[in-house]
Design an enzyme around this catalytic site. Sequence first.
Site, PDB file in Angstrom:
ATOM      1  N   HIS A 105      -2.702  -4.782  -1.804  1.00  0.00           N
ATOM      2  CA  HIS A 105      -2.573  -4.713  -3.264  1.00  0.00           C
ATOM      3  C   HIS A 105      -2.123  -3.319  -3.694  1.00  0.00           C
ATOM      4  O   HIS A 105      -2.118  -2.373  -2.905  1.00  0.00           O
ATOM      5  CB  HIS A 105      -3.906  -5.063  -3.946  1.00  0.00           C
ATOM      6  CG  HIS A 105      -4.990  -4.053  -3.688  1.00  0.00           C
ATOM      7  ND1 HIS A 105      -5.613  -3.917  -2.469  1.00  0.00           N
ATOM      8  CD2 HIS A 105      -5.548  -3.120  -4.495  1.00  0.00           C
ATOM      9  CE1 HIS A 105      -6.510  -2.950  -2.533  1.00  0.00           C
ATOM     10  NE2 HIS A 105      -6.489  -2.438  -3.756  1.00  0.00           N
ATOM     11  N   ASP A 107      -3.187  -0.754  -6.850  1.00  0.00           N
ATOM     12  CA  ASP A 107      -4.298  -0.719  -7.811  1.00  0.00           C
ATOM     13  C   ASP A 107      -3.858  -1.015  -9.240  1.00  0.00           C
ATOM     14  O   ASP A 107      -2.903  -0.399  -9.753  1.00  0.00           O
ATOM     15  CB  ASP A 107      -4.998   0.653  -7.764  1.00  0.00           C
ATOM     16  CG  ASP A 107      -5.819   0.805  -6.497  1.00  0.00           C
ATOM     17  OD1 ASP A 107      -6.316  -0.208  -5.975  1.00  0.00           O
ATOM     18  OD2 ASP A 107      -5.959   1.953  -6.019  1.00  0.00           O
ATOM     19  N   HIS A 260      -1.863  -0.961  -0.438  1.00  0.00           N
ATOM     20  CA  HIS A 260      -2.875  -0.643   0.568  1.00  0.00           C
ATOM     21  C   HIS A 260      -3.823  -1.805   0.798  1.00  0.00           C
ATOM     22  O   HIS A 260      -3.872  -2.758   0.019  1.00  0.00           O
ATOM     23  CB  HIS A 260      -3.637   0.623   0.174  1.00  0.00           C
ATOM     24  CG  HIS A 260      -4.376   0.527  -1.129  1.00  0.00           C
ATOM     25  ND1 HIS A 260      -3.729   0.528  -2.344  1.00  0.00           N
ATOM     26  CD2 HIS A 260      -5.692   0.397  -1.401  1.00  0.00           C
ATOM     27  CE1 HIS A 260      -4.625   0.433  -3.316  1.00  0.00           C
ATOM     28  NE2 HIS A 260      -5.830   0.345  -2.771  1.00  0.00           N
ATOM     29  N   ARG A 275     -13.967   6.820  -5.641  1.00  0.00           N
ATOM     30  CA  ARG A 275     -12.552   6.713  -6.037  1.00  0.00           C
ATOM     31  C   ARG A 275     -12.341   7.152  -7.477  1.00  0.00           C
ATOM     32  O   ARG A 275     -13.102   6.755  -8.368  1.00  0.00           O
ATOM     33  CB  ARG A 275     -12.052   5.272  -5.875  1.00  0.00           C
ATOM     34  CG  ARG A 275     -10.524   5.205  -5.955  1.00  0.00           C
ATOM     35  CD  ARG A 275      -9.987   3.804  -5.811  1.00  0.00           C
ATOM     36  NE  ARG A 275      -9.786   3.204  -7.121  1.00  0.00           N
ATOM     37  CZ  ARG A 275      -9.428   1.941  -7.305  1.00  0.00           C
ATOM     38  NH1 ARG A 275      -9.261   1.133  -6.262  1.00  0.00           N
ATOM     39  NH2 ARG A 275      -9.242   1.467  -8.519  1.00  0.00           N
TER      40      ARG A 275
HETATM   41  C1  SIN Z   1      -9.356   0.321  -2.582  1.00  0.00           C
HETATM   42  O1  SIN Z   1      -9.301   1.218  -3.409  1.00  0.00           O
HETATM   43  O2  SIN Z   1      -8.649  -0.673  -2.658  1.00  0.00           O
HETATM   44  C2  SIN Z   1     -10.319   0.453  -1.407  1.00  0.00           C
HETATM   45  C3  SIN Z   1      -9.736   1.222  -0.291  1.00  0.00           C
HETATM   46  C4  SIN Z   1     -10.744   1.437   0.802  1.00  0.00           C
HETATM   47  O3  SIN Z   1     -11.949   1.274   0.590  1.00  0.00           O
HETATM   48  O4  SIN Z   1     -10.328   1.804   1.903  1.00  0.00           O
END
Ligand code: SIN
Length: 284
Positions: A105, A107, A260, A275
């Site tokens: 995806h 973000d 990612h 995050r």
């Molecule tokens: C995400 O922000 O999609 C999670 C990425 C992760 O936990 O590695």
Amino acid sequence: MDFEITLLSNGFGAEVTGLDLSQTLSYDDFEIVRRVWFEAGVVVFRDQNLTPEHQVAFSRRFGPLIIHVLDQFQQPGQPEILLISNKKREDGTGVGFEEAGRYWHSDLSYVEKPAFGSLLYAVEIPPEGGDTMFADMRRALKTLPDETLLRITGRRGRHSYTRNFEDNEYLNSGRPAITSNQLSRIPGSTHPMVRTLTDSNDQALYVNPGFTYAIEDMDESESKALLSELFAHCTRPELIYTHKWKPRDLLCWDNRSVMHHATRFDPTHTRHMRRTTIEGDLPV
Ligand code: SIN
């Protein structure tokens, strides 16, 4: 400050060592960092000792921060930080979004102005697993067959937080419940399938398996088939960098040029990450 920049793999991504992000960077150093990040798509800063306040202050230099709609997973006292964590409180509830992003995806592509950048700080990581994979969407676009490029040029993708999850058990497993109030804040959006990064004029493919569910003004079965073809194309191994975390890594990615995918790990170990997410422009 003296620091070193090395390239990661498959032609994208960079690693920066020797920079202390708990200190305010000079204008010149910050501009180098910004340029490296935009060019590389993904950048990791090793050995950072960052409090939540440091992380928020560094992230804010790139633009306003987004408060994630899953507000039950905020860092206490710091709403700009989304906790991605399998830690539990005494009552057994999770402190963070445990299964965040275990699918490809970009973000917040389901909002009108999707996130430009995300910064993830590793507070605690498991001894193995829990890697984060990235796909280079600029190269995905460059390597598309001409005929496919023609079919998507000028078209828009439809993005939604929920649509692809409704009948997909794999995507849906472990997803936290979302309230109708939270859902009303993310009604979905449409975006150009080929996106121009306004700072560099680079172009990238802007669709992702997590949130892109259809192509506007295209017959449903044709749209599904074309999206599947695109998703298979951009997740080929030669377009992927897999980040193996070290404690105190700050990993930053540009959601306009990479997508990612978080990976699984043995849940008897702890993975606790913070995050921050930077607001972006209207995709063009
Ligand atoms: C995400 O922000 O999609 C999670 C990425 C992760 O936990 O590695």
